[in-house]
Motif scaffolding. Sequence first.
Motif, mmCIF file in Angstrom:
data_model
loop_
_atom_site.group_PDB
_atom_site.id
_atom_site.type_symbol
_atom_site.label_atom_id
_atom_site.label_comp_id
_atom_site.label_asym_id
_atom_site.label_seq_id
_atom_site.Cartn_x
_atom_site.Cartn_y
_atom_site.Cartn_z
ATOM 1 N N ARG A 16 0.844 -1.196 0.000
ATOM 2 C CA ARG A 16 0.000 0.000 0.000
ATOM 3 C C ARG A 16 0.874 1.240 0.000
ATOM 4 N NH1 ARG A 16 -2.393 -2.749 4.933
ATOM 5 N NH2 ARG A 16 -4.063 -4.090 4.135
ATOM 6 N N GLN A 31 -7.368 6.577 -12.611
ATOM 7 C CA GLN A 31 -7.024 5.599 -11.601
ATOM 8 C C GLN A 31 -6.160 4.452 -12.106
ATOM 9 O OE1 GLN A 31 -7.616 7.274 -8.855
ATOM 10 N NE2 GLN A 31 -8.390 5.424 -7.911
ATOM 11 N N MET A 35 -8.265 3.154 -4.537
ATOM 12 C CA MET A 35 -7.917 4.137 -3.512
ATOM 13 C C MET A 35 -9.041 4.273 -2.500
ATOM 14 S SD MET A 35 -6.614 7.184 -6.059
ATOM 15 C CE MET A 35 -6.639 8.427 -4.779
ATOM 16 N N TYR A 79 -3.533 4.231 -1.348
ATOM 17 C CA TYR A 79 -3.548 3.397 -2.547
ATOM 18 C C TYR A 79 -3.507 1.947 -2.089
ATOM 19 C CZ TYR A 79 -2.502 7.682 -5.101
ATOM 20 O OH TYR A 79 -2.554 8.947 -5.627
ATOM 21 N N TRP A 201 2.382 2.767 -13.385
ATOM 22 C CA TRP A 201 2.109 2.987 -11.964
ATOM 23 C C TRP A 201 3.247 2.450 -11.105
ATOM 24 C CZ3 TRP A 201 0.037 5.308 -8.080
ATOM 25 C CH2 TRP A 201 -0.101 4.673 -6.844
#
Length: 259
Positions: A16, A31, A35, A79, A201
């Motif tokens: 996380r 996204q 989240m 996250y 990401w």
Amino acid sequence: MLPIDAPVLLYLWDKRTFHLSQFHQPLQLAQAAAMLLVGLDGPLHITSQGDALACRSALLPAGLELSVDGRGSRVAICYLDVFGEDFALLAPRMAASLTGVLHGLDSEAACIRRFDELHRSSAAPEQVYAWLDELINPQQGVPDGFVFDPRIVRTIELIKADVSCNQSIAYLAKQVGLSVPRLTQLFRQKIGIPIRRYRQWHRLFVTSVGVARGMSLTEAAVAAGFTDSAHFSHTFRSIIGMTPSAVLAHPQGVRLFAG
């Protein structure tokens, strides 16, 4: 009164990521990870697919495009884990849903108080992580019906193992025994975003970890597979919804940790 002397908290773990800061500008989010957002001082004003709502807590799935305006409130952002276990645990605890946005956490008031305490005390990473575990999975169980797909787990392991390399989807598919179309479909179904988006990401995460461990932004970005810091900044803004400087150049400083 807002604790204006409290620093930004940015804590990075493999499972996380946690960010707590005051937000004056709306976030335009595309996204790349699920989240949980909590407005500490006032409601979050969220616009998704033309619909608007105001709420103090929201759960957002990966792959959603939306705008979040804190209007000066401090916002705690977590996250969640990439495989969707955290999301599956939290989703049944939200009171309502609007165009993909789940909102109204069952323990919302207690959650707001606890995040406020953590911010005011500039809580250590281990304190924050313990609270997130308690909040997300108080029973330390597995969500009903939730299973990890070992082929997707392996695909993500391969991406993480060499983050600076653009391994082809054909290569990844071969390693996990799937066709390219099937891996592409299954990855999006299980993770919520395309493989390329997940790779971007993860590179943002790796770059941020590098900075937390003392590398310059340029060094960390290049080591994570970005061509330069400008490429990193563009990707950061397109996914996170703000510039890196908005996170890392806060007037009250940043408490940055990578575990």
